[in-house]
Design a protein around this motif. Structure first.
Motif, mmCIF file in Angstrom:
data_model
loop_
_atom_site.group_PDB
_atom_site.id
_atom_site.type_symbol
_atom_site.label_atom_id
_atom_site.label_comp_id
_atom_site.label_asym_id
_atom_site.label_seq_id
_atom_site.Cartn_x
_atom_site.Cartn_y
_atom_site.Cartn_z
ATOM 1 N N HIS A 21 0.827 -1.224 0.000
ATOM 2 C CA HIS A 21 0.000 0.000 0.000
ATOM 3 C C HIS A 21 0.850 1.258 0.000
ATOM 4 O O HIS A 21 0.435 2.296 0.503
ATOM 5 C CB HIS A 21 -0.983 0.013 1.170
ATOM 6 C CG HIS A 21 -1.769 -1.252 1.298
ATOM 7 N ND1 HIS A 21 -2.664 -1.653 0.341
ATOM 8 C CD2 HIS A 21 -1.763 -2.222 2.237
ATOM 9 C CE1 HIS A 21 -3.193 -2.812 0.701
ATOM 10 N NE2 HIS A 21 -2.659 -3.182 1.843
ATOM 11 N N SER A 23 4.150 3.374 -2.463
ATOM 12 C CA SER A 23 4.932 3.412 -3.698
ATOM 13 C C SER A 23 6.108 4.358 -3.497
ATOM 14 O O SER A 23 6.108 5.190 -2.597
ATOM 15 C CB SER A 23 4.072 3.869 -4.877
ATOM 16 O OG SER A 23 3.713 5.231 -4.729
ATOM 17 N N ARG A 41 2.459 6.650 1.109
ATOM 18 C CA ARG A 41 1.260 5.813 1.215
ATOM 19 C C ARG A 41 0.375 6.047 -0.003
ATOM 20 O O ARG A 41 0.153 7.189 -0.407
ATOM 21 C CB ARG A 41 0.472 6.153 2.488
ATOM 22 C CG ARG A 41 1.159 5.741 3.751
ATOM 23 C CD ARG A 41 0.392 6.058 5.020
ATOM 24 N NE ARG A 41 -0.719 6.970 4.859
ATOM 25 C CZ ARG A 41 -1.893 6.835 5.492
ATOM 26 N NH1 ARG A 41 -2.095 5.849 6.324
ATOM 27 N NH2 ARG A 41 -2.852 7.708 5.307
ATOM 28 N N CYS A 42 -0.116 4.967 -0.578
ATOM 29 C CA CYS A 42 -0.971 5.072 -1.769
ATOM 30 C C CYS A 42 -2.205 5.928 -1.505
ATOM 31 O O CYS A 42 -2.597 6.730 -2.352
ATOM 32 C CB CYS A 42 -1.377 3.682 -2.247
ATOM 33 S SG CYS A 42 -0.011 2.728 -2.946
ATOM 34 N N ARG A 45 -1.389 9.532 -1.862
ATOM 35 C CA ARG A 45 -1.231 9.907 -3.262
ATOM 36 C C ARG A 45 -2.585 10.032 -3.951
ATOM 37 O O ARG A 45 -2.788 10.905 -4.787
ATOM 38 C CB ARG A 45 -0.372 8.869 -4.003
ATOM 39 C CG ARG A 45 1.097 8.955 -3.623
ATOM 40 C CD ARG A 45 2.009 8.232 -4.581
ATOM 41 N NE ARG A 45 1.762 8.656 -5.939
ATOM 42 C CZ ARG A 45 1.309 7.828 -6.913
ATOM 43 N NH1 ARG A 45 1.067 6.574 -6.666
ATOM 44 N NH2 ARG A 45 1.119 8.293 -8.117
ATOM 45 N N LEU A 56 -7.127 5.983 -7.510
ATOM 46 C CA LEU A 56 -5.761 5.594 -7.841
ATOM 47 C C LEU A 56 -5.711 4.087 -8.043
ATOM 48 O O LEU A 56 -5.965 3.322 -7.119
ATOM 49 C CB LEU A 56 -4.801 6.032 -6.734
ATOM 50 C CG LEU A 56 -3.318 5.842 -7.017
ATOM 51 C CD1 LEU A 56 -2.896 6.648 -8.252
ATOM 52 C CD2 LEU A 56 -2.498 6.271 -5.802
ATOM 53 N N CYS A 59 -1.556 1.278 -7.482
ATOM 54 C CA CYS A 59 -0.511 1.800 -6.610
ATOM 55 C C CYS A 59 -0.023 0.713 -5.659
ATOM 56 O O CYS A 59 -0.816 -0.002 -5.053
ATOM 57 C CB CYS A 59 -1.031 2.993 -5.814
ATOM 58 S SG CYS A 59 0.207 3.737 -4.737
ATOM 59 N N GLY A 60 1.306 0.595 -5.535
ATOM 60 C CA GLY A 60 1.899 -0.370 -4.613
ATOM 61 C C GLY A 60 2.052 -1.767 -5.184
ATOM 62 O O GLY A 60 2.668 -2.616 -4.568
ATOM 63 N N ALA A 65 3.688 3.201 -9.036
ATOM 64 C CA ALA A 65 3.042 4.400 -8.498
ATOM 65 C C ALA A 65 1.550 4.388 -8.819
ATOM 66 O O ALA A 65 0.779 5.098 -8.204
ATOM 67 C CB ALA A 65 3.689 5.645 -9.087
ATOM 68 N N GLY A 66 1.148 3.576 -9.787
ATOM 69 C CA GLY A 66 -0.255 3.531 -10.194
ATOM 70 C C GLY A 66 -0.621 4.753 -11.009
ATOM 71 O O GLY A 66 0.223 5.600 -11.317
ATOM 72 N N LEU A 85 -8.625 4.396 -3.305
ATOM 73 C CA LEU A 85 -8.031 3.277 -4.029
ATOM 74 C C LEU A 85 -9.094 2.348 -4.616
ATOM 75 O O LEU A 85 -8.778 1.281 -5.132
ATOM 76 C CB LEU A 85 -7.108 2.476 -3.090
ATOM 77 C CG LEU A 85 -5.996 3.280 -2.420
ATOM 78 C CD1 LEU A 85 -5.253 2.431 -1.404
ATOM 79 C CD2 LEU A 85 -5.048 3.856 -3.450
#
Length: 164
Positions: A21, A23, A41-42, A45, A56, A59-60, A65-66, A85
């Motif tokens: 979770h 990136s 933390r995703c 972001r 997003l 991500c992770g 980075a997603g 997410l």
């Protein structure tokens, strides 16, 4: 040590990387004999990088980075939040209700749109002749308002001036 780079970094198979979770980029530098970089933390972001109506994605996953992607659209609704997410995580609100003969034009995505007149040439005067129909409902986001036939049963010596 890994945790000095970021509290989100973990050691895996002898290497330091961003944990689940999260990136970022964590790299070992021989010259300084240390890991450098950072992890984010995703969910943080998702809030800072994605717009209203987006989430997003990816991500992770494998240090990715997603990227921001549109949330799942729903007919007759618009988004008022980001999705974090989750593709279904965006909060949505019903398009505005408009008065009879109007519809919420351009409602969708992150826009509530605005009320505009429905289009039906039967409800407009043509070449000096009165309309043949009048609106009896507001339209959905597609702009289709219901229209009813004007009354044509005037008494002898009278005529229909307007309709509706």
């Amino acid at each position: 040590p890994c945790h000095e780079v970021s509290p989100l970094a973990v050691r895996e198979n002898g290497l330091c990387r961003c944990g689940p979770h999260a990136s970022g980029n964590v790299t070992w530098y021989d010259g300084t004999q240390q890991y450098l970089g950072g992890c984010t933390r995703c969910v943080d972001r998702a809030v800072s990088e994605c717009s209203v109506g987006e989430y997003l994605d990816g991500c992770g996953v494998d240090q990715s980075a997603g990227s921001c992607r549109p949330c799942s659209e729903s007919y007759g609704f618009y988004f008022i939040s980001r999705g974090g997410l989750d593709p279904g995580g965006c909060q949505r609100v019903s398009c505005p209700r408009c008065s009879i003969g109007m519809y919420p034009k351009d409602c969708g995505g992150s826009s509530p749109g605005s009320c505009h007149a429905c289009e039906d040439n039967r409800t407009e005067a043509v070449d000096g002749h009165p309309p043949t129909h009048y609106f009896t409902s507001a339209g959905g986001v597609d702009g289709n308002c219901e229209a009813t036939l004007c009354s044509t049963d005037c008494a002898v010596g009278q005529w229909r001036r307007d309709c509706g």
